[in-house]
Write a protein that holds these residues in place. Structure first.
Motif, PDB file in Angstrom:
ATOM      1  N   PHE A  61      36.216  41.853  36.232  1.00 56.18           N
ATOM      2  CA  PHE A  61      36.091  43.034  35.349  1.00 56.18           C
ATOM      3  C   PHE A  61      36.806  43.991  35.512  1.00 56.18           C
ATOM      4  N   TYR A  62      36.936  44.974  34.507  1.00 56.76           N
ATOM      5  CA  TYR A  62      37.735  45.935  34.389  1.00 56.76           C
ATOM      6  C   TYR A  62      36.923  47.177  33.718  1.00 56.76           C
ATOM      7  N   GLY A  63      37.509  48.246  34.334  1.00 59.83           N
ATOM      8  CA  GLY A  63      37.081  49.828  33.716  1.00 59.83           C
ATOM      9  C   GLY A  63      37.800  50.938  34.031  1.00 59.83           C
ATOM     10  N   SER A  64      37.714  51.830  33.346  1.00 63.17           N
ATOM     11  CA  SER A  64      38.593  53.094  33.767  1.00 63.17           C
ATOM     12  C   SER A  64      37.837  54.016  34.793  1.00 63.17           C
ATOM     13  N   GLY A  65      38.762  54.471  35.559  1.00 62.22           N
ATOM     14  CA  GLY A  65      38.127  55.523  36.443  1.00 62.22           C
ATOM     15  C   GLY A  65      38.667  56.920  36.304  1.00 62.22           C
ATOM     16  N   ILE A  66      38.633  57.641  37.396  1.00 58.59           N
ATOM     17  CA  ILE A  66      38.738  59.014  36.912  1.00 58.59           C
ATOM     18  C   ILE A  66      40.452  59.213  37.094  1.00 58.59           C
ATOM     19  N   ALA A  67      40.761  60.428  36.761  1.00 63.91           N
ATOM     20  CA  ALA A  67      42.181  60.731  37.023  1.00 63.91           C
ATOM     21  C   ALA A  67      43.211  59.737  36.559  1.00 63.91           C
ATOM     22  N   LYS A  68      42.906  59.018  35.041  1.00 60.92           N
ATOM     23  CA  LYS A  68      43.726  58.052  34.819  1.00 60.92           C
ATOM     24  C   LYS A  68      44.003  56.869  35.456  1.00 60.92           C
ATOM     25  N   THR A  69      42.835  56.447  36.488  1.00 62.01           N
ATOM     26  CA  THR A  69      43.146  55.445  37.270  1.00 62.01           C
ATOM     27  C   THR A  69      42.260  54.044  36.499  1.00 62.01           C
ATOM     28  N   HIS A  70      42.677  52.843  37.042  1.00 63.76           N
ATOM     29  CA  HIS A  70      41.982  51.556  36.611  1.00 63.76           C
ATOM     30  C   HIS A  70      41.191  51.031  37.677  1.00 63.76           C
ATOM     31  N   VAL A  71      40.001  50.553  37.545  1.00 62.92           N
ATOM     32  CA  VAL A  71      39.262  49.929  38.461  1.00 62.92           C
ATOM     33  C   VAL A  71      38.943  48.423  38.042  1.00 62.92           C
ATOM     34  N   PHE A  72      39.074  47.627  39.050  1.00 64.79           N
ATOM     35  CA  PHE A  72      39.314  46.226  38.889  1.00 64.79           C
ATOM     36  C   PHE A  72      38.137  45.396  39.907  1.00 64.79           C
ATOM     37  N   GLN A  73      37.323  44.652  39.248  1.00 58.85           N
ATOM     38  CA  GLN A  73      36.328  44.057  40.513  1.00 58.85           C
ATOM     39  C   GLN A  73      36.302  42.489  40.180  1.00 58.85           C
ATOM     40  N   CYS A  74      36.694  41.804  41.315  1.00 59.12           N
ATOM     41  CA  CYS A  74      36.496  40.261  41.161  1.00 59.12           C
ATOM     42  C   CYS A  74      35.508  39.795  41.725  1.00 59.12           C
ATOM     43  N   GLU A  75      34.913  38.908  41.291  1.00 55.66           N
ATOM     44  CA  GLU A  75      33.550  38.159  41.773  1.00 55.66           C
ATOM     45  C   GLU A  75      33.849  36.514  41.909  1.00 55.66           C
ATOM     46  N   VAL A  76      33.535  35.903  43.106  1.00 60.60           N
ATOM     47  CA  VAL A  76      33.776  34.686  43.434  1.00 60.60           C
ATOM     48  C   VAL A  76      32.394  34.251  43.787  1.00 60.60           C
ATOM     49  N   ALA A  77      31.611  33.563  42.992  1.00 63.67           N
ATOM     50  CA  ALA A  77      30.360  32.586  43.370  1.00 63.67           C
ATOM     51  C   ALA A  77      30.332  31.381  43.742  1.00 63.67           C
ATOM     52  N   GLY A  78      29.628  31.016  44.644  1.00 67.80           N
ATOM     53  CA  GLY A  78      29.592  29.584  44.955  1.00 67.80           C
ATOM     54  C   GLY A  78      30.609  29.079  46.077  1.00 67.80           C
ATOM     55  N   ALA A  79      30.648  27.809  46.564  1.00 62.64           N
ATOM     56  CA  ALA A  79      31.527  27.111  47.220  1.00 62.64           C
ATOM     57  C   ALA A  79      31.413  27.319  48.774  1.00 62.64           C
ATOM     58  N   GLY A  80      30.466  28.401  49.025  1.00 68.30           N
ATOM     59  CA  GLY A  80      30.443  28.817  50.529  1.00 68.30           C
ATOM     60  C   GLY A  80      31.542  29.282  51.243  1.00 68.30           C
ATOM     61  N   ALA A  81      31.727  28.687  52.375  1.00 68.56           N
ATOM     62  CA  ALA A  81      32.745  28.968  53.248  1.00 68.56           C
ATOM     63  C   ALA A  81      34.147  28.486  52.999  1.00 68.56           C
ATOM     64  N   ASP A  82      33.983  27.577  52.013  1.00 66.24           N
ATOM     65  CA  ASP A  82      35.465  26.782  51.566  1.00 66.24           C
ATOM     66  C   ASP A  82      36.288  27.453  50.871  1.00 66.24           C
ATOM     67  N   LEU A  83      35.861  28.570  50.294  1.00 69.50           N
ATOM     68  CA  LEU A  83      36.785  29.376  49.451  1.00 69.50           C
ATOM     69  C   LEU A  83      36.892  30.761  50.392  1.00 69.50           C
ATOM     70  N   ARG A  84      38.409  31.327  50.317  1.00 66.16           N
ATOM     71  CA  ARG A  84      38.637  32.400  50.912  1.00 66.16           C
ATOM     72  C   ARG A  84      38.004  33.611  50.029  1.00 66.16           C
ATOM     73  N   GLY A  85      37.912  34.992  50.529  1.00 64.47           N
ATOM     74  CA  GLY A  85      37.707  36.063  49.676  1.00 64.47           C
ATOM     75  C   GLY A  85      38.652  36.338  48.686  1.00 64.47           C
ATOM     76  N   PRO A  86      38.304  36.993  47.713  1.00 64.38           N
ATOM     77  CA  PRO A  86      39.204  37.165  46.518  1.00 64.38           C
ATOM     78  C   PRO A  86      40.310  38.075  47.011  1.00 64.38           C
ATOM     79  N   TYR A  87      41.664  37.882  46.457  1.00 67.30           N
ATOM     80  CA  TYR A  87      42.755  38.630  46.731  1.00 67.30           C
ATOM     81  C   TYR A  87      43.489  39.021  45.133  1.00 67.30           C
TER      82      TYR A  87
END
Length: 234
Positions: free
Chosen positions: A102-128
């Motif tokens: 997901f993407y959105g515009s932040g304050i002071a001309k910044t860019h905000v990104f959010q990543c979501e990983v759903a499922g697979a339990g502990a087999d997948l590492r956290g997003p990077y």
């Protein structure tokens, strides 16, 4: 899709002449009755063991939406007297994980990104994150969190806020702990000055329309002035 049955076993007072009522508390907090003296859904089977104090439930073809807290309440059949209660938490893992960006515009001309990983339990590492700028790729970890979503899926999130006066691209990834499998989102490209181009794109037709209107009004005014001059001379 793999079909899995889940057996839930609880230690509970199952005195002679008693029966078990089963409830499920969903991850959202809502409580529903599953079984009284009979089950409301065919996928559920309940009973008691020959061993005293043991009750069980079998969930056929277990789904992610079966996640929650399962509560057994023991009662006497004739008097409905309360004999005891017990519960167990069940989290069903989705083996077809999903990754979204997901993407959105932040304050002071910044860019905000959010990543979501759903499922697979502990087999997948956290997003990077992979950020590419001027041909150079750098990896980074964002601000992360994890939890169970409303459907019972184990979900991880990561968020980064980026500010740059140069063009860059962003991709989110999550790698498997035991294999070389990697989940990857699409890439978002941020081009500096794009907003000016978009503004100019929409402004150009308006400017052309104003120019044509100005020319038309000028021609009409010139004709009217000439006609008045002819009337005066006549």
């Amino acid at each position: 899709m793999l079909s899995v049955d889940t057996l839930i076993i609880l230690m509970i007072n199952t005195a002679s002449g008693g029966y078990l009522m089963w409830y499920r508390q969903k991850p959202s907090g809502e409580i529903e009755m599953i079984c009284s003296e009979s089950c409301l859904k065919s996928r559920y089977t309940v009973g008691t063991s020959d061993l005293p104090g043991v009750g069980f439930m079998t969930i056929s073809n277990t789904l992610v939406t079966d996640s929650g807290s399962y509560i057994a309440v023991s009662k006497k059949k004739k008097t409905r007297a309360f004999l005891g209660t017990s519960y167990v938490n069940l989290a069903v893992t989705d083996h077809t994980p999903r990754i979204r960006l997901f993407y959105g515009s932040g304050i002071a001309k910044t860019h905000v990104f959010q990543c979501e990983v759903a499922g697979a339990g502990a087999d997948l590492r956290g997003p990077y994150w992979e950020i590419t700028e001027l041909g150079h790729v750098r990896k980074m970890r964002g601000v992360g969190s994890e939890g169970i979503d409303a459907d019972g899926r184990f979900t991880r999130w990561s968020m980064v806020t980026l500010g740059s006066d140069k063009s860059f691209s962003v991709t989110c990834l999550s790698s498997h702990n035991h294999t070389t499998e990697t989940l990857r989102t699409g890439t978002i490209n941020i081009s500096q000055g794009a907003s000016v181009c978009v503004f100019t794109y929409f402004l150009a037709p308006v400017a052309c329309a104003l120019l044509v209107l100005t020319v038309v009004l000028t021609v009409l005014s010139a004709r009217r002035t000439r006609q008045r001059g002819l009337e005066r001379d006549g």
